[in-house]
Design a protein around this motif. Structure first.
Motif, PDB file in Angstrom:
ATOM      1  N   VAL A   1       0.814  -1.228   0.000  1.00 31.19           N
ATOM      2  CA  VAL A   1       0.000   0.000   0.000  1.00 31.19           C
ATOM      3  C   VAL A   1       0.842   1.270   0.000  1.00 31.19           C
ATOM      4  N   THR A   2       2.137   1.153  -0.123  1.00 35.56           N
ATOM      5  CA  THR A   2       2.930   2.383  -0.122  1.00 35.56           C
ATOM      6  C   THR A   2       2.632   3.243  -1.352  1.00 35.56           C
ATOM      7  N   ASP A   3       2.337   2.602  -2.480  1.00 36.85           N
ATOM      8  CA  ASP A   3       1.981   3.388  -3.665  1.00 36.85           C
ATOM      9  C   ASP A   3       0.685   4.157  -3.443  1.00 36.85           C
ATOM     10  N   LEU A   4      -0.314   3.494  -2.820  1.00 40.74           N
ATOM     11  CA  LEU A   4      -1.568   4.182  -2.516  1.00 40.74           C
ATOM     12  C   LEU A   4      -1.331   5.301  -1.511  1.00 40.74           C
ATOM     13  N   ALA A   5      -0.472   5.052  -0.535  1.00 46.10           N
ATOM     14  CA  ALA A   5      -0.165   6.072   0.468  1.00 46.10           C
ATOM     15  C   ALA A   5       0.478   7.286  -0.198  1.00 46.10           C
ATOM     16  N   ARG A   6       1.424   7.029  -1.087  1.00 41.08           N
ATOM     17  CA  ARG A   6       2.118   8.125  -1.777  1.00 41.08           C
ATOM     18  C   ARG A   6       1.146   8.908  -2.658  1.00 41.08           C
ATOM     19  N   GLU A   7       0.308   8.178  -3.407  1.00 42.39           N
ATOM     20  CA  GLU A   7      -0.621   8.836  -4.327  1.00 42.39           C
ATOM     21  C   GLU A   7      -1.627   9.702  -3.572  1.00 42.39           C
ATOM     22  N   SER A   8      -2.236   9.154  -2.529  1.00 39.12           N
ATOM     23  CA  SER A   8      -3.244   9.920  -1.794  1.00 39.12           C
ATOM     24  C   SER A   8      -2.607  11.095  -1.073  1.00 39.12           C
TER      25      SER A   8
ATOM     26  N   ASP B   1      10.030   0.302   4.994  1.00 41.63           N
ATOM     27  CA  ASP B   1      11.381   0.736   4.638  1.00 41.63           C
ATOM     28  C   ASP B   1      11.376   1.538   3.334  1.00 41.63           C
ATOM     29  N   ASP B   2      10.323   2.366   3.165  1.00 40.49           N
ATOM     30  CA  ASP B   2      10.237   3.245   2.003  1.00 40.49           C
ATOM     31  C   ASP B   2      10.759   4.611   2.447  1.00 40.49           C
ATOM     32  N   ARG B   3      12.080   4.772   2.393  1.00 43.59           N
ATOM     33  CA  ARG B   3      12.710   5.989   2.907  1.00 43.59           C
ATOM     34  C   ARG B   3      12.306   7.226   2.109  1.00 43.59           C
TER      35      ARG B   3
ATOM     36  N   LEU C   1       9.359   7.859   0.680  1.00 45.35           N
ATOM     37  CA  LEU C   1       8.062   8.306   1.136  1.00 45.35           C
ATOM     38  C   LEU C   1       8.163   8.925   2.523  1.00 45.35           C
ATOM     39  N   LEU C   2       8.976   8.327   3.391  1.00 46.56           N
ATOM     40  CA  LEU C   2       9.129   8.872   4.745  1.00 46.56           C
ATOM     41  C   LEU C   2       9.708  10.282   4.687  1.00 46.56           C
ATOM     42  N   ARG C   3      10.723  10.494   3.845  1.00 48.78           N
ATOM     43  CA  ARG C   3      11.302  11.845   3.723  1.00 48.78           C
ATOM     44  C   ARG C   3      10.291  12.833   3.174  1.00 48.78           C
ATOM     45  N   GLN C   4       9.486  12.373   2.189  1.00 49.77           N
ATOM     46  CA  GLN C   4       8.480  13.277   1.622  1.00 49.77           C
ATOM     47  C   GLN C   4       7.459  13.685   2.681  1.00 49.77           C
ATOM     48  N   VAL C   5       6.999  12.729   3.477  1.00 49.11           N
ATOM     49  CA  VAL C   5       6.009  13.030   4.516  1.00 49.11           C
ATOM     50  C   VAL C   5       6.607  13.995   5.538  1.00 49.11           C
ATOM     51  N   ALA C   6       7.866  13.735   5.937  1.00 48.92           N
ATOM     52  CA  ALA C   6       8.506  14.601   6.935  1.00 48.92           C
ATOM     53  C   ALA C   6       8.693  16.013   6.394  1.00 48.92           C
ATOM     54  N   THR C   7       9.126  16.128   5.164  1.00 51.28           N
ATOM     55  CA  THR C   7       9.349  17.445   4.563  1.00 51.28           C
ATOM     56  C   THR C   7       8.030  18.211   4.428  1.00 51.28           C
ATOM     57  N   ASP C   8       7.010  17.532   3.902  1.00 53.55           N
ATOM     58  CA  ASP C   8       5.720  18.200   3.699  1.00 53.55           C
ATOM     59  C   ASP C   8       5.092  18.623   5.023  1.00 53.55           C
ATOM     60  N   THR C   9       5.194  17.770   6.034  1.00 55.22           N
ATOM     61  CA  THR C   9       4.571  18.092   7.318  1.00 55.22           C
ATOM     62  C   THR C   9       5.291  19.251   7.987  1.00 55.22           C
TER      63      THR C   9
ATOM     64  N   VAL D   1       6.280  13.517  13.320  1.00 54.84           N
ATOM     65  CA  VAL D   1       6.745  12.975  12.048  1.00 54.84           C
ATOM     66  C   VAL D   1       8.254  13.194  11.894  1.00 54.84           C
ATOM     67  N   ALA D   2       8.734  14.348  12.330  1.00 53.37           N
ATOM     68  CA  ALA D   2      10.171  14.593  12.283  1.00 53.37           C
ATOM     69  C   ALA D   2      10.919  13.593  13.163  1.00 53.37           C
ATOM     70  N   ALA D   3      10.371  13.313  14.343  1.00 52.05           N
ATOM     71  CA  ALA D   3      10.998  12.341  15.245  1.00 52.05           C
ATOM     72  C   ALA D   3      11.019  10.953  14.623  1.00 52.05           C
ATOM     73  N   MET D   4       9.964  10.585  13.899  1.00 48.93           N
ATOM     74  CA  MET D   4       9.928   9.276  13.258  1.00 48.93           C
ATOM     75  C   MET D   4      10.991   9.174  12.163  1.00 48.93           C
ATOM     76  N   ALA D   5      11.139  10.259  11.398  1.00 44.85           N
ATOM     77  CA  ALA D   5      12.137  10.236  10.323  1.00 44.85           C
ATOM     78  C   ALA D   5      13.548  10.163  10.872  1.00 44.85           C
ATOM     79  N   ASP D   6      13.789  10.763  12.048  1.00 43.99           N
ATOM     80  CA  ASP D   6      15.132  10.815  12.632  1.00 43.99           C
ATOM     81  C   ASP D   6      15.345   9.774  13.721  1.00 43.99           C
ATOM     82  N   ALA D   7      14.332   8.939  13.976  1.00 46.76           N
ATOM     83  CA  ALA D   7      14.398   7.958  15.074  1.00 46.76           C
ATOM     84  C   ALA D   7      14.789   8.651  16.377  1.00 46.76           C
ATOM     85  N   ASP D   8      14.079   9.735  16.682  1.00 49.42           N
ATOM     86  CA  ASP D   8      14.373  10.557  17.856  1.00 49.42           C
ATOM     87  C   ASP D   8      13.317  10.306  18.936  1.00 49.42           C
ATOM     88  N   PRO D   9      13.610   9.432  19.914  1.00 42.28           N
ATOM     89  CA  PRO D   9      12.581   9.089  20.920  1.00 42.28           C
ATOM     90  C   PRO D   9      12.207  10.268  21.814  1.00 42.28           C
ATOM     91  N   ALA D  10      13.148  11.128  22.142  1.00 44.53           N
ATOM     92  CA  ALA D  10      12.841  12.246  23.034  1.00 44.53           C
ATOM     93  C   ALA D  10      11.847  13.190  22.377  1.00 44.53           C
TER      94      ALA D  10
END
Length: 902
Positions: free
Chosen positions: A681-688, A716-718, A720-728, A746-755
């Motif tokens: 579903v990553t393609d659907l996620a990206r498209e929507s 592991d669709d890096r 798409l993850l970067r696009q979501v982080a940048t857009d948000t 979302v920024a924390a998810m992209a950077d694996a930042d637990p704090a």
């Protein structure tokens, strides 16, 4: 559950014994029976037999017979059925009074409401029967209704199509039944000759009885060799029930026939004094005629000492044979008598109509707009009769407009559109055509017929209308585009000073600002739109008709759930007071979203389920948010059974994603994720994602960013993850306080930042966004595990599981456990106290509050008025409580409440 249709002979109803037993003790999955058959087929006999069977099992049975003139008494069938005082004009609270009466009777034990000839029932009573069909799920209530297939009543057709209604075709007597009929009447079974004659009746018990009457009157029946034989040939035997009835009537004296003609035209059972007054004679003068009609078996006395036809077929034949001039004369006499004795306007109007008198359009409009202001379905019927008589002209335009408006108010959106379009096909006044176009557009927009609405607007604009119309239609066109998510978001605010702008101009502008994540600015415009609409006292279909809905939704994201809840309660209170029932589903979808965000998921599901049920009745096509809200909460709870089929049913309906927010696409993504299909579903996620944000719907980044980022992360669709982080990160979130933590999350998810993820979770909690905090604590735990800090991962996971326990989000816990296991982090047994799935402790605060009010003897309308929710929502909460407690009725619920008080 599929709709079931059975064919049953009225002499063989014992096949329904198991169903009746289940109805009597509340075990029936279907507690609504709709009997359908031809005139004389035995529907009334079957209805009476079923009533007796229920009564023998301890059910209190209420029975009523609808009649033709009674169709003009608003709520008449239901008030008669329950023995309630009738009010004319009807009161705004009449539907709630009826529901209260039903619930109070059910509080004393099982009840069956039996209504015969419901094809004659008034329109508003039929609507109430539809509401009661939904109420049987939590009341010890059964409905048994009988009708002819003709005349067609759309409400009954819709009722028959419901999956919780069992339809039964009454097919007349079988051979054994006909034999029993003859045996009971003549003391012997029929011989072969009589069997052959009875065969022409097709088992119709009334026809068979009339045929036997004829043969007996002719002295042609006798018992020989233990059977009933027919003397003479069959050439003189009537071949139709009408011929039999005419032969029967021909034997009456003229005075009795005149009496029956008068009774037929009157249209309902009547006292002798009343009939005498209509006929201009004395009651004593009718004594002989009455006795003759009763002795002949054509008329009978009712339990109320009124005279009535023994069967509708007698009345049908009498009316059919009455010469039109005589019928006109009698209808005029009936109308005159009603006027002289204070009869209700709708029945007087009906007699005038049947007398072929032209209905004064002004009178029809007055009755519909004043007397029937709280009975819109009845108002539509009155206006339909007027429309058939008033010809073409300005009056026809006014009646069509009022009729379409009444139909829309009654929730008959498709019929409202048909009426408006039909009148638009005639040549009329341009101003009237514009108003009719607006009503038709209201129906099209409500039904989500987007292309048709846009084409209609463009056609009208092409006709070079006046500037005021052009401006209003331009605003409406923009609103349709916004609703359907077409085109980019426009962030321009309409010109003019606050207080001078219209609701029609402000609603689409406010929604555009909201979709652009400028929630606080959108809220200010939405409040102005609502106030402008109310100040203008606009019709239900004009000037930004949905304006009352949006302030609560906008406040949810601008200021948090508590501020939104206050606005939502006030908006629903106003809607109840104004009778704007068609807005009910939209109010409930907003209320459901508020409770979802606030972590009251059981309440949210009750409101969304009720909203979807209501929308099915009103014909609303804007269901994407309500449907997705239900399915997504079920997914997060791990209740996956049947969800893929539900999602496929939604897809096949082809309805639009409201406002271009791809909520049902997100549902598909979450469902695939729950089944472990991340990459699919990553393609659907990206498209929507790209489509929504590309059109300027920045709000979607704050709503769905964490979910889409998680799907990308686990797949592991890096990219798409970067696009979501940048857009948000690019979204200006300062006006969306409740959603703003999504940017950090979302920024924390992209950077694996637990704090940073944990900080976002805390901010969500402080702002009342419990659902957001649930996801944020999950991501904080996963980020900590990814960075190798197992202890912090378990600490954040415990915060997540504690919240999940309060929400019932077992699916979220399973997902978190699997994600941490992939990082070699095992969760220990959680010490948090989880709400059980059943028993008293499983009830939510709202369910417990409503249960307490049920225990105090309050009805659904009373509880709804106290809590500012609809009675249907109260019913949904009660149904959930009954299921959790393993109970079958409110009576048992009240007992359980009392036990827990001690």
């Amino acid at each position: 559950m599929a709709t079931t249709t059975d064919t049953v002979h009225p002499d063989a109803l014992d096949v329904l014994g198991d169903t009746v037993d289940a109805m009597a003790d509340g075990r029936a999955p279907q507690q609504v029976l709709l009997l359908t058959g031809a005139p004389g087929a035995g529907k009334s006999t079957a209805l009476d037999q079923l009533g007796r069977m229920l009564g023998e099992r301890g059910v209190r049975v209420y029975r009523v017979v609808a009649d033709e003139i009674g169709r003009r008494r608003p709520f008449g069938l239901m008030t008669s059925l329950l023995g309630l005082e009738e009010h004319y004009p009807p009161l705004a609270e009449t539907p709630d009074v009826v529901m209260e009466a039903v619930e109070k009777r059910c509080a004393e034990g099982p009840v069956a409401l039996c209504a015969d000839d419901v094809h004659h029932a008034d329109a508003d009573s039929l609507a109430l029967l539809g509401r009661l069909t939904g109420a049987v799920r939590d009341l010890p209530l059964s409905l048994v209704l009988a009708r002819r297939a003709l005349p067609v009543r759309e409400t009954l057709e819709a009722l028959a199509a419901r999956p919780d209604v069992r339809t039964i075709e009454v097919a007349g007597l079988g051979p054994d039944g006909l034999e029993q009929l003859v045996l009971a009447r003549l003391g012997a079974p029929p011989g072969s000759g009589l069997r052959a004659l009875l065969a022409v009746t097709d088992g119709n018990p009334f026809h068979a009885g009339v045929l036997l009457d004829d043969l007996e009157r002719q002295g042609r029946l006798e018992v020989a060799d233990g059977v009933v034989v027919v003397r003479g040939g069959d050439h003189d035997v009537p071949t139709s029930v009408q011929a039999s009835v005419r032969a029967h009537l021909a034997l009456l004296e003229p005075g009795a026939r005149d009496l029956l003609r008068l009774l037929a035209v009157w249209g309902r059972p009547s006292g002798v004094e009343q009939l005498a007054a209509v006929g201009g004679t004395s009651a004593l003068g009718l004594v002989g005629a009455v006795e003759s009609a009763v002795s002949a078996g054509i008329a009978v006395w009712t339990a109320d000492d009124e005279l009535a036809f023994r069967h509708d077929l007698f009345r049908d034949v009498v009316l059919a044979d009455l010469a039109p001039p005589l019928r006109k004369l009698l209808h005029e006499a009936c109308a005159a008598q009603l006027r002289a004795t204070g009869g209700i306007a709708t029945q007087i109007l009906q007699h005038d109509t049947d007398a072929a008198e032209p209905i004064p359009p002004a009178e029809a409009l007055r009755i519909a707009g004043s007397d029937l202001a709280h009975a819109p379905a009845q108002a539509a019927d009155v206006l339909a009769a007027a429309a058939a008589r008033c010809g073409a002209g300005p009056e026809a335009d006014a009646i069509a407009l009022a009729r379409a408006g009444a139909l829309a108010a009654a929730g008959q959106i498709a019929e409202a559109e048909r009426v408006a379009r039909e009148r638009l096909g005639a040549h009329g006044d341009p101003a009237a055509r514009y108003d009719l176009t607006r009503v038709a557009l209201h129906a099209m927009v409500s039904s989500a017929h987007v292309d048709a609405a846009l084409a209609t607007i463009d056609d009208h604009l092409a006709g070079d209308p006046p500037q005021a119309q052009r401006t209003t239609l331009g605003h409406l066109r923009r609103w349709v585009e916004v609703l359907a998510g077409r085109g980019p978001v426009d962030r321009a605010v309409p010109p003019g000073r606050p207080g001078t702008r219209t609701g029609a101009a402000l609603v689409p502008a406010a929604m555009d600002l909201f979709l652009a994540a400028r929630c606080e600015s959108a809220l200010e415009l939405a409040v102005e739109a609502r106030d402008a609409r109310e100040a203008g006292n606009s019709p239900a279909w004009a000037d930004g008709a949905t304006a009352p809905i949006w302030p609560a939704w906008f406040a949810l994201y601008a200021r948090g759930p508590e501020a939104a809840r206050t606005l939502s309660l006030e908006a629903r209170r106003r809607a109840q007071e104004r009778g704007h029932g068609w807005l009910g589903p939209l109010h409930l979808f907003v209320a459901g979203e508020i409770d979802r965000v606030a972590g009251r998921w059981d309440d949210a599901l009750a409101e969304l389920d009720t909203g979807l049920e209501s929308a099915a009745l009103t014909g609303s096509g804007w269901l994407s948010r309500g449907t997705a809200g239900v399915l997504q909460m079920r997914i997060r709870r791990g209740e996956l059974d049947g969800l893929e089929a539900a999602q496929e049913r939604w897809r096949l309906r082809g309805l639009p994603e409201q406002f271009g927010l791809p909520v049902t696409a997100l549902t598909t993504i979450l469902l695939a994720e729950a089944h472990g299909r991340h990459e699919s579903v990553t393609d659907l996620a990206r498209e929507s994602w790209t489509t929504a944000l590309g059109g300027g719907r920045l709000l979607w980044a704050l709503i769905a960013g964490p979910d889409v980022a998680r799907v990308a992360l686990d797949a592991d669709d890096r990219a798409l993850l970067r696009q979501v982080a940048t857009d948000t990160a690019a979204v200006p979130a300062e006006e969306a306080v409740a959603l703003a933590p999504a940017v950090d999350l979302v920024a924390a998810m992209a950077d694996a930042d637990p704090a940073r993820a944990a900080a976002a979770a805390t901010t969500y909690e402080n702002r009342g966004h419990v659902a957001g905090a649930l996801g944020a604590w999950e991501e904080a735990a996963v980020a900590a595990a990814t960075s190798g800090d197992g202890e912090q991962a378990r600490t954040c996971a415990r915060r997540c599981t504690d919240l999940a326990a309060s929400l019932g989000a077992a699916g979220t816990v399973r997902r978190l456990t699997a994600r941490l296991r992939a990082q070699d982090v095992r969760l220990g047994v959680s010490g948090s106290r989880r709400r059980p799935a059943s028993g008293w402790e499983s009830l939510t605060p709202t369910e417990r509050q409503i249960a307490e009010l049920v225990g105090q003897g309050l009805t659904s309308p009373q509880i709804g008025a106290q809590l500012f929710v609809s009675p249907r929502t109260v019913q949904t909460h009660i149904s959930h409580s009954l299921r959790k407690l393993g109970l079958r009725s409110r009576v048992e619920l009240a007992t359980t409440v009392a036990r827990h008080r001690t």
